[in-house]
Structure formats: structure tokens, C-alpha cells
Design a protein around this motif. Structure first.
Motif, mmCIF file in Angstrom:
data_model
loop_
_atom_site.group_PDB
_atom_site.id
_atom_site.type_symbol
_atom_site.label_atom_id
_atom_site.label_comp_id
_atom_site.label_asym_id
_atom_site.label_seq_id
_atom_site.Cartn_x
_atom_site.Cartn_y
_atom_site.Cartn_z
ATOM 1 N N ASP A 114 4.249 13.252 5.085
ATOM 2 C CA ASP A 114 3.702 11.948 4.692
ATOM 3 C C ASP A 114 4.434 10.882 5.493
ATOM 4 O O ASP A 114 5.577 11.084 5.924
ATOM 5 N N VAL A 115 3.804 9.735 5.681
ATOM 6 C CA VAL A 115 4.427 8.625 6.399
ATOM 7 C C VAL A 115 5.353 7.820 5.490
ATOM 8 O O VAL A 115 6.246 7.119 5.963
ATOM 9 N N ASN A 116 5.164 7.937 4.174
ATOM 10 C CA ASN A 116 5.882 7.145 3.180
ATOM 11 C C ASN A 116 7.221 7.805 2.843
ATOM 12 O O ASN A 116 7.263 8.863 2.223
ATOM 13 N N GLU A 117 8.321 7.184 3.265
ATOM 14 C CA GLU A 117 9.638 7.800 3.081
ATOM 15 C C GLU A 117 10.024 7.919 1.611
ATOM 16 O O GLU A 117 10.689 8.877 1.210
ATOM 17 N N ARG A 118 9.616 6.973 0.790
ATOM 18 C CA ARG A 118 9.895 7.065 -0.645
ATOM 19 C C ARG A 118 9.163 8.268 -1.245
ATOM 20 O O ARG A 118 9.725 9.010 -2.058
ATOM 21 N N ALA A 119 7.929 8.473 -0.823
ATOM 22 C CA ALA A 119 7.165 9.626 -1.300
ATOM 23 C C ALA A 119 7.820 10.935 -0.874
ATOM 24 O O ALA A 119 7.866 11.905 -1.644
ATOM 25 N N MET A 120 8.373 10.962 0.337
ATOM 26 C CA MET A 120 8.992 12.189 0.827
ATOM 27 C C MET A 120 10.241 12.544 0.029
ATOM 28 O O MET A 120 10.525 13.711 -0.236
ATOM 29 N N GLU A 121 11.002 11.528 -0.367
ATOM 30 C CA GLU A 121 12.169 11.783 -1.220
ATOM 31 C C GLU A 121 11.744 12.365 -2.562
ATOM 32 O O GLU A 121 12.377 13.291 -3.082
ATOM 33 N N LEU A 122 10.664 11.840 -3.111
ATOM 34 C CA LEU A 122 10.142 12.369 -4.368
ATOM 35 C C LEU A 122 9.627 13.789 -4.193
ATOM 36 O O LEU A 122 9.822 14.646 -5.065
ATOM 37 N N ALA A 123 8.963 14.055 -3.068
ATOM 38 C CA ALA A 123 8.448 15.404 -2.818
ATOM 39 C C ALA A 123 9.579 16.427 -2.795
ATOM 40 O O ALA A 123 9.480 17.509 -3.385
ATOM 41 N N GLN A 124 10.683 16.076 -2.137
ATOM 42 C CA GLN A 124 11.833 16.983 -2.090
ATOM 43 C C GLN A 124 12.420 17.190 -3.485
ATOM 44 O O GLN A 124 12.776 18.314 -3.866
ATOM 45 N N GLN A 168 0.831 -1.204 0.000
ATOM 46 C CA GLN A 168 0.000 0.000 0.000
ATOM 47 C C GLN A 168 0.866 1.255 0.000
ATOM 48 O O GLN A 168 1.970 1.260 0.536
ATOM 49 N N TYR A 169 0.315 2.329 -0.563
ATOM 50 C CA TYR A 169 1.072 3.580 -0.665
ATOM 51 C C TYR A 169 1.273 4.266 0.673
ATOM 52 O O TYR A 169 2.077 5.185 0.784
ATOM 53 N N PHE A 170 0.531 3.847 1.724
ATOM 54 C CA PHE A 170 0.724 4.444 3.042
ATOM 55 C C PHE A 170 1.684 3.627 3.903
ATOM 56 O O PHE A 170 1.771 3.814 5.102
ATOM 57 N N THR A 171 2.436 2.710 3.266
ATOM 58 C CA THR A 171 3.514 1.990 3.933
ATOM 59 C C THR A 171 4.665 2.953 4.225
ATOM 60 O O THR A 171 5.000 3.800 3.399
ATOM 61 N N GLY A 190 2.227 12.663 -0.302
ATOM 62 C CA GLY A 190 2.691 11.801 -1.383
ATOM 63 C C GLY A 190 3.911 12.412 -2.060
ATOM 64 O O GLY A 190 4.802 12.952 -1.403
ATOM 65 N N TRP A 191 3.937 12.354 -3.399
ATOM 66 C CA TRP A 191 5.091 12.915 -4.117
ATOM 67 C C TRP A 191 5.020 14.427 -4.307
ATOM 68 O O TRP A 191 5.853 15.019 -4.964
ATOM 69 N N GLY A 192 4.011 15.047 -3.676
ATOM 70 C CA GLY A 192 4.037 16.503 -3.558
ATOM 71 C C GLY A 192 3.162 17.292 -4.494
ATOM 72 O O GLY A 192 3.381 18.495 -4.671
ATOM 73 N N ALA A 193 2.137 16.671 -5.078
ATOM 74 C CA ALA A 193 1.307 17.373 -6.057
ATOM 75 C C ALA A 193 0.735 18.673 -5.514
ATOM 76 O O ALA A 193 0.812 19.727 -6.155
ATOM 77 N N VAL A 194 0.157 18.621 -4.315
ATOM 78 C CA VAL A 194 -0.501 19.799 -3.755
ATOM 79 C C VAL A 194 0.525 20.835 -3.301
ATOM 80 O O VAL A 194 0.449 22.015 -3.671
ATOM 81 N N GLY A 195 1.480 20.416 -2.487
ATOM 82 C CA GLY A 195 2.450 21.371 -1.942
ATOM 83 C C GLY A 195 3.270 22.061 -3.009
ATOM 84 O O GLY A 195 3.493 23.281 -2.947
#
Length: 200
Positions: A87-97, A4-7, A66-71
């Protein structure tokens, strides 16, 4: 069972992708990957949320970013704001940055956090496309924390599909906020505005 994406720490094989889209009057470029929400592009619900927002100012939280669409989109549209993304998902946070850098959005900070547990400070606006599949306990925790972390006169904006619990979410939000209104509906997606009224 699919991951799941919230992993917190996705272990699925990386499948990087990149796309451009027009949103809020700007062309934005996003990097995505497997193990995150909506890896193939900007989902309809998030786009509907973004297009329904009023003018934003002050300190703005993209909750469950997530990967930062809104922010990223809001930070590019309103460079005078202070954007916070979590976000709780560390992979998503790397993408957001990475997506913040890609789009030249420097007015933002990113926090890995379960809901708002590790996010500091108060906010003028909180924006969220909550992780419905994580269950009511998770998303209602996000709503409850948001109600406590808004400045007076601030607002929470939520996108949620009718068949995925929008009516019951609205009822729950009405217990926490003085003013709750559905400000937009499109293809069963509701945009719910929850204002923290100013104390007399």
C-alpha cells in the motif's frame, strides 16, 4: 478537505480502534486508525471479494492492502501460501504489520509501494479492492501492472461497485487479460476474475 486514505503520510490525529470479525472460517482481530480506508470495520466490498475467491495457493498479493483485511484473512486461511501486502499509505502498512502479528500470520511480507512499483517478484494471485477515489489513472495502473506480474494461469480478483466504474473497468481489463468474468454480484458490487491464460 478531508485527508484521503491513499495519502502516503497521513497527518490526521490518531483514532485507534480494534474489532473482531468472522471471515473465511476464522475469527480475526484487526487494529485500525484514522487516515486509512474503512477504519470502523470490514467493509462490505472486501468481505464480498473474500467470500467469492477460489482456493488459493502459491504467492498471493494483497494490492492496496490498507490495514490488511485481505492479506491477513487469506494468510490465516491458507498458511501454506506466501502472502505479500502493499500500500502507498505508511500508516496503513504499520497497521497491516500489527494485524499480521495479532493474528499469528507469519507467512507474509509487507511493502510500502505506489501500486506495484516497489513490490518484487511474480504472483499466482493478485487481490484488490482498489482506491476508487484516487482516480482511473491510479487504478488502471494497478490493473496493468497486475497483468504483467502474474504467472501463467494466475488470476487477478477485483471488487468494484457498478456505479463507481465496474463496467468500464471490466472493458479495460479485457484488453489486458485473455479471460475476464464477473463471478459474483452483491449490492452493486462486482467481483471480477481476470485470468492470465497459459501460453500454448
Amino acid at each position: 478537505m478531508a485527508e484521503q486514505y491513499f495519502t502516503s503520510n497521513p497527518t490526521s490525529e490518531h483514532k485507534y480502534s480494534k474489532f473482531e470479525t468472522e471471515i473465511l472460517g476464522n475469527t480475526v482481530c484487526f487494529h485500525t486508525d484514522s487516515g486509512v480506508f474503512s477504519r470502523d470495520g470490514l467493509d462490505f466490498g472486501t468481505r464480498t471479494l473474500l467470500e467469492a475467491l477460489p482456493g488459493l495457493y502459491g504467492r498471493v498479493l494483497d494490492l492496496g492492502c490498507g490495514w490488511g483485511a485481505v492479506g491477513v484473512s487469506v494468510g490465516k486461511k491458507y498458511p501454506e501460501t506466501e502472502i505479500v501486502m502493499s500500500d502507498v499509505n505508511e500508516r496503513a502498512m504499520e497497521l497491516a504489520q500489527k494485524n499480521l502479528r495479532e493474528n499469528g500470520v507469519s507467512n507474509a511480507k509487507v511493502f510500502t509501494s505506489d501500486a506495484m512499483d516497489d513490490v518484487p517478484g511474480m504472483f499466482d494471485f493478485i487481490l484488490t479492492n482498489p482506491p476508487i477515489r484516487a482516480g482511473k489513472a491510479v487504478i488502471y495502473k494497478m490493473f496493468d501492472q497486475a497483468s504483467e506480474r502474474l504467472n501463467e494461469g494466475g488470476a487477478l480478483y477485483v471488487v468494484i461497485r457498478k456505479q463507481q466504474g465496474a463496467p468500464s473497468a471490466k472493458t479495460h481489463l479485457q484488453e489486458k487479460f485473455g479471460h475476464v468474468e464477473v463471478i459474483a454480484k452483491d449490492k452493486s458490487y462486482w467481483i471480477i476474475e481476470c485470468k492470465k491464460e497459459t501460453e500454448e
